[in-house]
Design a protein around this motif. Structure first.
Motif, mmCIF file in Angstrom:
data_model
loop_
_atom_site.group_PDB
_atom_site.id
_atom_site.type_symbol
_atom_site.label_atom_id
_atom_site.label_comp_id
_atom_site.label_asym_id
_atom_site.label_seq_id
_atom_site.Cartn_x
_atom_site.Cartn_y
_atom_site.Cartn_z
ATOM 1 N N ILE A 74 0.855 -1.180 0.000
ATOM 2 C CA ILE A 74 0.000 0.000 0.000
ATOM 3 C C ILE A 74 0.893 1.233 0.000
ATOM 4 O O ILE A 74 1.737 1.396 0.878
ATOM 5 N N GLY A 75 0.706 2.085 -0.987
ATOM 6 C CA GLY A 75 1.482 3.316 -1.072
ATOM 7 C C GLY A 75 1.018 4.331 -0.041
ATOM 8 O O GLY A 75 -0.072 4.208 0.541
ATOM 9 N N LEU A 76 1.826 5.338 0.184
ATOM 10 C CA LEU A 76 1.523 6.348 1.196
ATOM 11 C C LEU A 76 0.192 7.039 0.906
ATOM 12 O O LEU A 76 -0.667 7.138 1.771
ATOM 13 N N ARG A 77 0.010 7.508 -0.303
ATOM 14 C CA ARG A 77 -1.232 8.223 -0.625
ATOM 15 C C ARG A 77 -2.442 7.295 -0.469
ATOM 16 O O ARG A 77 -3.460 7.676 0.114
ATOM 17 N N GLU A 78 -2.339 6.095 -0.981
ATOM 18 C CA GLU A 78 -3.439 5.138 -0.873
ATOM 19 C C GLU A 78 -3.763 4.850 0.594
ATOM 20 O O GLU A 78 -4.930 4.778 0.991
ATOM 21 N N GLY A 79 -2.737 4.699 1.413
ATOM 22 C CA GLY A 79 -2.945 4.457 2.832
ATOM 23 C C GLY A 79 -3.604 5.640 3.530
ATOM 24 O O GLY A 79 -4.503 5.463 4.350
ATOM 25 N N LEU A 80 -3.170 6.844 3.180
ATOM 26 C CA LEU A 80 -3.798 8.043 3.751
ATOM 27 C C LEU A 80 -5.259 8.134 3.338
ATOM 28 O O LEU A 80 -6.139 8.403 4.160
ATOM 29 N N GLU A 81 -5.520 7.900 2.059
ATOM 30 C CA GLU A 81 -6.892 7.980 1.565
ATOM 31 C C GLU A 81 -7.802 6.972 2.264
ATOM 32 O O GLU A 81 -8.914 7.312 2.682
ATOM 33 N N SER A 82 -7.340 5.738 2.403
ATOM 34 C CA SER A 82 -8.187 4.725 3.029
ATOM 35 C C SER A 82 -8.369 5.002 4.517
ATOM 36 O O SER A 82 -9.442 4.748 5.076
ATOM 37 N N THR A 83 -7.361 5.548 5.174
ATOM 38 C CA THR A 83 -7.469 5.884 6.594
ATOM 39 C C THR A 83 -8.458 7.027 6.802
ATOM 40 O O THR A 83 -9.310 6.972 7.698
#
Length: 98
Positions: A74-83
């Motif tokens: 999971i990339g940083l942006r994807e992780g931020l978005e899902s969080t």
């Protein structure tokens, strides 16, 4: 992080610490900008340039982690978005439980 820990519990038995990370460096400014975008923050970010900037590079050596066969999925942006999405979906319920 949890996935890396579970992976290491099964596949690493060395005496040395293992850094968990992506092996990619980014700046605090870039992370702040990404968080603002993901959350819809439209204000401004102010930087206190009168204080030391800290270590110029904070990139962790993830060699042992990769040798153990783990890489971030999971990339940083994807992780931020899902969080952020999870938090927005659950914020009311979390406030009630607190």
């Amino acid at each position: 992080m949890a996935d890396a820990c579970l992976h290491l519990l099964d596949r690493y038995d060395g005496p040395e610490q293992v850094n968990v990370g992506t092996g990619k460096d980014t700046t605090i400014k870039h992370i702040a900008e990404m968080i603002a975008e993901v959350t819809g923050f439209e204000g401004s970010t102010e930087w206190d340039t009168s204080t030391p900037d800290g270590t110029p590079q904070k990139l962790l050596d993830v060699t042992k982690l990769r040798e153990a066969g783990w890489e971030a999925r999971i990339g940083l942006r994807e992780g931020l978005e899902s969080t952020v999405e999870w938090y927005r979906d659950n914020a009311d319920r979390l406030r009630e439980a607190g």
